[in-house]
Design an enzyme around this catalytic site. Structure first.
Site, PDB file in Angstrom:
ATOM      1  N   ILE A 276       0.844  -1.187  -0.105  1.00 43.33           N
ATOM      2  CA  ILE A 276      -0.048  -0.085  -0.062  1.00 43.33           C
ATOM      3  C   ILE A 276       0.771   1.190   0.016  1.00 43.33           C
ATOM      4  CG2 ILE A 276      -1.678   1.195   1.300  1.00 43.33           C
ATOM      5  CD1 ILE A 276      -2.437  -1.634   2.128  1.00 43.33           C
ATOM      6  N   SER A 277       0.480   2.314  -1.005  1.00 41.20           N
ATOM      7  CA  SER A 277       1.158   3.451  -0.994  1.00 41.20           C
ATOM      8  C   SER A 277       2.444   3.226  -1.563  1.00 41.20           C
ATOM      9  CB  SER A 277       1.327   4.139   0.495  1.00 41.20           C
ATOM     10  OG  SER A 277       1.661   5.577   0.149  1.00 41.20           O
ATOM     11  N   LEU A 278       3.701   3.465  -0.942  1.00 46.83           N
ATOM     12  CA  LEU A 278       5.109   3.197  -1.404  1.00 46.83           C
ATOM     13  C   LEU A 278       5.182   1.619  -1.526  1.00 46.83           C
ATOM     14  CD1 LEU A 278       7.704   4.428  -2.319  1.00 46.83           C
ATOM     15  CD2 LEU A 278       8.604   4.260  -0.251  1.00 46.83           C
TER      16      LEU A 278
END
Length: 459
Positions: A276-278
């Protein structure tokens, strides 16, 4: 080549615009890749997501905290009341007001527990954990600030007190990693010990694994055992062990999968990884080197930090437009004073730029913006994405300010040679934000449905 002063300012401004790599549908399941649709969604999001704050970074973090209401780990009234007391763009005000709310909800939970109201106490502890985590978010400008660890510890303690009152079986685990361990939670569908498909979930540039609890509970509902963990640069690992981020994340994923395979309650032929995200860079990086991963979600997809930055420099023109990616990285590694001054000036004028660089220096354990950006440029899947062999879902939000126009997600998708799918969530029903925060109903429906198909979990 060394850029001139004008080019330094241009580079700083462009970096300000592109902190795209931070970390990082006409109906909920029907997505569009049309660029006009993406542009319209960005414009509508700019008008609809502010709620209380005009400052985009404060508005996004409020939306992120409000998103926890989907799983009962925040409450709308508490969030809006807290936000209304915060001075716009003031990091200290953000900390003090969220901390005040967290303390109040924590105390209410303690009173309920003392009176024997365990469910009420559990619910309060989950909310308090979220509010402490939110309070700590903007403190990273001074890595020695004792409130960072103190507030993070309060968040984790409240979360674990809630877990102890919950009815989902779990273990607090330590995953062997180099000469230390990585912290994790192993959530179980039941306590039978039967081997089940495993979903490994990891966060990104600025998260702690307790924030992944709603994802884990959705996995439990669908029959997965779930393992969350924190690696270098994340959560406890950076705050207590002081181990910074590393680009070669395959060296993190390998021991995590090793740990999972040593458990008797894991189906060794069905191990999924969700970043998730980076984590949309980190998880694909790990999966590219680990054939034991049988399904992958890059949420949202990130392909190459340096390439993305360089593209914006080239479009900006001037002498800097002739720099190669290696030129840029080598120059940043010299820790140029002019660059740092330009970035610090930009940080004074923009909350998002200030947060990005302060958090970047914190999680990479460096002291200047140039050192942070030089290390971050190593985060690339160029020549690596093609090695991913498992079915892969790449996601993006049409109004994601971290990946405008879904460029990074589409580039990752284009370089995959495995079975693949790309979902770009529009903002028509509020799902266009970064990682669909604030729209978990649509997010979980699309992503888990894809995962269930690939993992043989339908029905």
């Amino acid at each position: 080549m060394k850029p001139g002063r004008a080019d330094l300012i241009a580079i700083a401004v462009l970096i300000t615009i592109v902190f795209t790599i931070s970390a990082g549908c006409t109906g909920p399941a029907q997505q569009s890749q049309d660029s006009n649709a993406i542009t319209e969604a960005n414009e509508s999001a700019a008008n609809s997501s502010s709620l209380i704050f005009a400052d985009p970074e404060f508005a996004f973090e409020l939306r992120r905290t409000l998103g926890a209401t989907y799983s009962g780990e925040a409450d709308i009234g508490e969030c809006l009341a807290t936000a209304s007391r915060i001075d716009e763009g003031d990091f200290e005000s953000w900390y003090s007001e969220w901390k005040k709310t967290a303390d109040a909800i924590r105390n209410a939970g303690d009173e309920s527990l003392a009176a024997g109201h365990n469910v009420t106490a559990m619910e309060a502890y989950y909310r308090a954990a979220t509010y402490y985590r939110t309070a700590e978010f903007f403190l990273h400008g001074n890595s020695t600030d004792p409130r960072i660890v103190e507030t993070w510890e309060k968040s984790r303690e409240a979360f674990r007190d809630a877990l102890a009152l919950d009815d989902v079986p779990y273990e607090i685990v330590e995953i062997p990693y180099e000469n230390t361990t990585l912290p994790g939670y192993f959530y179980m569908v039941d306590d039978s010990g039967a081997p089940r498909p495993l979903l490994i979930i990891q966060t990104g540039f600025d998260g702690c694994q307790e924030e992944l609890h709603p994802y884990a509970m959705e996995g439990i509902k669908r029959g997965y055992n779930v393992l969350t963990f924190e690696g270098p640069g994340q959560g406890e690992v950076i705050r207590v062990q002081h181990i910074p981020f590393r680009a070669d994340w395959e060296n993190v994923i390998e021991p995590v999968v090793d740990y999972a395979l040593n458990r008797s309650d894991v189906d060794k032929d069905r191990i999924a990884l969700w970043g998730i995200s980076l984590g949309g860079y980190l998880a694909p990086r790990g999966a590219a080197y680990d054939p034991r991963i049988t399904a992958l979600i890059a949420d949202g997809g990130t392909y190459d930090v340096g390439e993305n930055l360089l593209r914006n420099l080239q479009e900006g023109g001037g002498e800097a437009a002739n720099m190669t990616e290696e030129d840029l990285k080598e120059w940043l590694q010299t820790d140029p004073v002019e660059f740092n001054e330009a970035i610090l000036e930009a940080m004074d004028n923009d909350t998002g730029t200030r947060w990005l660089n302060e958090n970047g220096m914190f999680v990479f354990n460096v002291s200047t913006p140039a050192q942070f950006w030089a290390k971050w440029m190593d985060f690339s899947l160029a020549g690596i994405a093609e090695n991913i062999s498992c079915p892969t879902l790449v996601t993006a939000g049409a109004a994601d300010h971290f990946d405008p126009d879904a460029e990074q997600a589409e580039e990752l998708y284009d370089h995959l040679t495995c079975e693949r799918e790309l979902i770009i969530f529009s903002d028509e029903y509020g799902a266009g934000s970064h990682c669909q925060l604030g729209a978990f109903g649509q997010s979980f429906a699309s992503k888990f449905d894809w995962l269930d198909e690939k993992m043989g979990m339908k029905g």
